[in-house]
Design a protein around this motif. Sequence first.
Motif, PDB file in Angstrom:
ATOM      1  N   LEU A  85      50.886  42.178   9.491  1.00 15.42           N
ATOM      2  CA  LEU A  85      49.666  42.610  10.356  1.00 15.42           C
ATOM      3  C   LEU A  85      50.070  42.319  11.861  1.00 15.42           C
ATOM      4  CD1 LEU A  85      46.955  44.012  11.005  1.00 15.42           C
ATOM      5  CD2 LEU A  85      45.943  41.851  10.167  1.00 15.42           C
ATOM      6  N   VAL A  86      50.200  43.366  12.696  1.00 18.63           N
ATOM      7  CA  VAL A  86      50.104  43.136  14.175  1.00 18.63           C
ATOM      8  C   VAL A  86      48.598  43.117  14.645  1.00 18.63           C
ATOM      9  CG1 VAL A  86      51.114  43.551  16.221  1.00 18.63           C
ATOM     10  CG2 VAL A  86      52.500  43.550  14.198  1.00 18.63           C
ATOM     11  N   ALA A  87      47.899  42.265  14.765  1.00 17.17           N
ATOM     12  CA  ALA A  87      46.516  42.449  15.335  1.00 17.17           C
ATOM     13  C   ALA A  87      46.468  41.778  16.844  1.00 17.17           C
ATOM     14  CB  ALA A  87      45.536  41.764  14.472  1.00 17.17           C
ATOM     15  N   PRO A  88      46.753  42.418  17.775  1.00 14.04           N
ATOM     16  CA  PRO A  88      46.667  41.851  19.023  1.00 14.04           C
ATOM     17  C   PRO A  88      45.696  41.165  19.426  1.00 14.04           C
ATOM     18  CG  PRO A  88      47.757  44.050  19.224  1.00 14.04           C
ATOM     19  CD  PRO A  88      47.374  43.970  17.923  1.00 14.04           C
ATOM     20  N   TYR A  89      44.487  41.602  19.024  1.00  6.09           N
ATOM     21  CA  TYR A  89      43.135  40.812  19.249  1.00  6.09           C
ATOM     22  C   TYR A  89      42.632  40.823  17.825  1.00  6.09           C
ATOM     23  CZ  TYR A  89      38.112  39.922  19.949  1.00  6.09           C
ATOM     24  OH  TYR A  89      37.162  39.144  19.748  1.00  6.09           O
ATOM     25  N   LEU A  90      42.307  39.276  17.597  1.00  5.98           N
ATOM     26  CA  LEU A  90      42.068  38.915  16.388  1.00  5.98           C
ATOM     27  C   LEU A  90      40.610  38.525  16.475  1.00  5.98           C
ATOM     28  CD1 LEU A  90      42.992  38.201  13.317  1.00  5.98           C
ATOM     29  CD2 LEU A  90      43.375  35.781  14.089  1.00  5.98           C
ATOM     30  N   ALA A  91      39.709  39.124  15.271  1.00  5.21           N
ATOM     31  CA  ALA A  91      38.105  38.986  15.334  1.00  5.21           C
ATOM     32  C   ALA A  91      37.890  37.701  14.525  1.00  5.21           C
ATOM     33  CB  ALA A  91      37.395  40.279  14.975  1.00  5.21           C
ATOM     34  N   THR A 123      49.628  37.581  16.304  1.00  4.14           N
ATOM     35  CA  THR A 123      48.081  38.003  17.046  1.00  4.14           C
ATOM     36  C   THR A 123      48.529  37.319  18.604  1.00  4.14           C
ATOM     37  OG1 THR A 123      45.572  38.039  17.336  1.00  4.14           O
ATOM     38  CG2 THR A 123      46.848  35.771  16.428  1.00  4.14           C
ATOM     39  N   ILE A 124      47.708  37.453  19.409  1.00  3.00           N
ATOM     40  CA  ILE A 124      47.712  37.091  20.796  1.00  3.00           C
ATOM     41  C   ILE A 124      46.478  36.208  21.235  1.00  3.00           C
ATOM     42  CG2 ILE A 124      47.972  37.791  23.265  1.00  3.00           C
ATOM     43  CD1 ILE A 124      49.670  40.057  22.430  1.00  3.00           C
ATOM     44  N   ASP A 125      46.728  35.169  21.715  1.00  2.00           N
ATOM     45  CA  ASP A 125      45.798  34.000  22.383  1.00  2.00           C
ATOM     46  C   ASP A 125      44.415  34.357  21.535  1.00  2.00           C
ATOM     47  OD1 ASP A 125      47.207  32.651  24.453  1.00  2.00           O
ATOM     48  OD2 ASP A 125      47.138  34.440  25.391  1.00  2.00           O
ATOM     49  N   PRO A 126      44.554  33.940  20.212  1.00  2.00           N
ATOM     50  CA  PRO A 126      43.191  33.916  19.461  1.00  2.00           C
ATOM     51  C   PRO A 126      42.419  32.877  19.930  1.00  2.00           C
ATOM     52  CG  PRO A 126      44.820  32.782  18.152  1.00  2.00           C
ATOM     53  CD  PRO A 126      45.476  33.449  19.445  1.00  2.00           C
ATOM     54  N   ALA A 142      51.015  32.703  10.244  1.00  2.00           N
ATOM     55  CA  ALA A 142      50.312  33.306  11.290  1.00  2.00           C
ATOM     56  C   ALA A 142      50.999  32.868  12.556  1.00  2.00           C
ATOM     57  CB  ALA A 142      48.878  33.043  11.073  1.00  2.00           C
ATOM     58  N   MET A 143      51.398  33.815  13.535  1.00  2.00           N
ATOM     59  CA  MET A 143      52.018  33.342  14.927  1.00  2.00           C
ATOM     60  C   MET A 143      50.986  33.942  15.959  1.00  2.00           C
ATOM     61  SD  MET A 143      55.499  34.987  16.170  1.00  2.00           S
ATOM     62  CE  MET A 143      56.381  34.731  14.665  1.00  2.00           C
ATOM     63  N   THR A 272      46.027  44.535  25.098  1.00  2.00           N
ATOM     64  CA  THR A 272      45.569  44.019  23.353  1.00  2.00           C
ATOM     65  C   THR A 272      44.575  44.865  22.798  1.00  2.00           C
ATOM     66  OG1 THR A 272      44.070  42.431  24.235  1.00  2.00           O
ATOM     67  CG2 THR A 272      46.261  41.737  23.923  1.00  2.00           C
ATOM     68  N   ILE A 273      43.684  45.487  23.725  1.00  2.00           N
ATOM     69  CA  ILE A 273      42.548  46.351  23.337  1.00  2.00           C
ATOM     70  C   ILE A 273      42.438  47.571  24.047  1.00  2.00           C
ATOM     71  CG2 ILE A 273      40.174  46.823  23.126  1.00  2.00           C
ATOM     72  CD1 ILE A 273      39.819  43.846  22.354  1.00  2.00           C
ATOM     73  N   PRO A 274      42.708  48.732  23.977  1.00  2.00           N
ATOM     74  CA  PRO A 274      43.030  49.767  24.781  1.00  2.00           C
ATOM     75  C   PRO A 274      41.563  49.997  25.572  1.00  2.00           C
ATOM     76  CG  PRO A 274      43.675  50.504  22.471  1.00  2.00           C
ATOM     77  CD  PRO A 274      42.987  49.108  22.340  1.00  2.00           C
ATOM     78  N   HIS A 275      41.859  50.203  26.799  1.00  2.00           N
ATOM     79  CA  HIS A 275      40.852  50.068  27.745  1.00  2.00           C
ATOM     80  C   HIS A 275      41.243  50.624  29.314  1.00  2.00           C
ATOM     81  CE1 HIS A 275      37.455  48.740  30.466  1.00  2.00           C
ATOM     82  NE2 HIS A 275      36.568  49.003  29.334  1.00  2.00           N
ATOM     83  N   VAL A 276      40.588  51.161  30.146  1.00  2.00           N
ATOM     84  CA  VAL A 276      40.688  51.495  31.273  1.00  2.00           C
ATOM     85  C   VAL A 276      41.301  50.573  32.313  1.00  2.00           C
ATOM     86  CG1 VAL A 276      38.400  51.436  32.310  1.00  2.00           C
ATOM     87  CG2 VAL A 276      40.080  53.243  33.036  1.00  2.00           C
ATOM     88  N   SER A 277      40.813  49.098  31.714  1.00  2.00           N
ATOM     89  CA  SER A 277      41.319  48.201  32.708  1.00  2.00           C
ATOM     90  C   SER A 277      42.520  47.466  32.470  1.00  2.00           C
ATOM     91  CB  SER A 277      40.273  46.971  32.612  1.00  2.00           C
ATOM     92  OG  SER A 277      40.298  46.623  31.427  1.00  2.00           O
ATOM     93  N   ASN A 278      43.288  48.257  31.460  1.00  2.00           N
ATOM     94  CA  ASN A 278      44.628  47.528  30.920  1.00  2.00           C
ATOM     95  C   ASN A 278      45.541  47.568  32.148  1.00  2.00           C
ATOM     96  OD1 ASN A 278      44.765  48.600  27.395  1.00  2.00           O
ATOM     97  ND2 ASN A 278      43.470  46.948  28.417  1.00  2.00           N
ATOM     98  N   GLY A 279      46.287  46.434  32.390  1.00  2.00           N
ATOM     99  CA  GLY A 279      47.316  46.567  33.584  1.00  2.00           C
ATOM    100  C   GLY A 279      48.332  45.597  33.144  1.00  2.00           C
TER     101      GLY A 279
END
Length: 299
Positions: A85-91, A123-126, A142-143, A272-279
């Motif tokens: 599982l590649v979950a860039p944002y982990l809830a 995941t990224i920076d949980p 879990a990486m 990590t979460i699709p959004h207009v601010s992604n840069g």
Amino acid sequence: MSRILFALPGNEVLTASLATILQAQVGETAIRRFPDGESYVRILSDVHQKQVILVCTLHQPDAKLLPLYFLARTARELGAASVCLVAPYLAYMRQDIQFNPGEAVTSRYFADLISGTANSLITIDPHLHRFHHMEELYTIPAMALHVAPPLANWVKSNIEKPLLIGPDEESMQWVKEVATLANASYLILNKTRQGDREVQVTQPEMAGYPDYTPVLVDDIISTARTMIETIQQLKRLSSIPPVCIGVHAVFAEGAYEALLQAGAAQVVTCNTIPHVSNGIKVDELLAEAIQATVSQRKV
């Protein structure tokens, strides 16, 4: 071992990018809801003896978990060699202890669910707080990747004299790392949370940085109240509008617009979460981690 990537709904762009970098196949699925709200999941590609990569960022996780679970179980039954599982944002990292009697410690329960769904997790920076390592929560490999270098590169490329500002002591370690990599100065504030949407932060000591651009840095931007409160204070101390950088663009309803209206010159987040601010892209970072991932146990 060949890899095949599957995009859960909403993750198609990142999945296609990862597949291009990895020169891997993008699998086909049929995922939809029946009129009664139940989920229908079907895998249309051959996964037998392949490393299956499920790409699913987990903001607003409640609606995503069952389709994800069903897809992983189906892949196993069809003979996948492993499921990552590649979950860039982990809830569900917030509730890591029982603050009040009778509360669910949801970070542990969610970790149990994910550990029973996949063979491995990237995941990224949980948002680790009382738990310091993913192994304290997850029973599968879990990486946790870190985006300090991409953040620092963005700061160096886009801001001439940055002053990085972290919202609280929890942010010190990684804000310091970004500042060090960007050859920038930094300040750490104190924050007192008074509710889900109310915070107080200490006034930044800006006297020594009269012509610097304030760069507010946080891992998660949700209600944006911390950054908005800091911007209000900065207006009294600096004539230079601040830039806001977040790793995860969670953004509660209206939060992004409120942050811009408060006076942020720019709001930039990782994808990590699709959004207009992604840069700031994390595609290469994730691809390298996937490339290094091997099956840890038989399915």
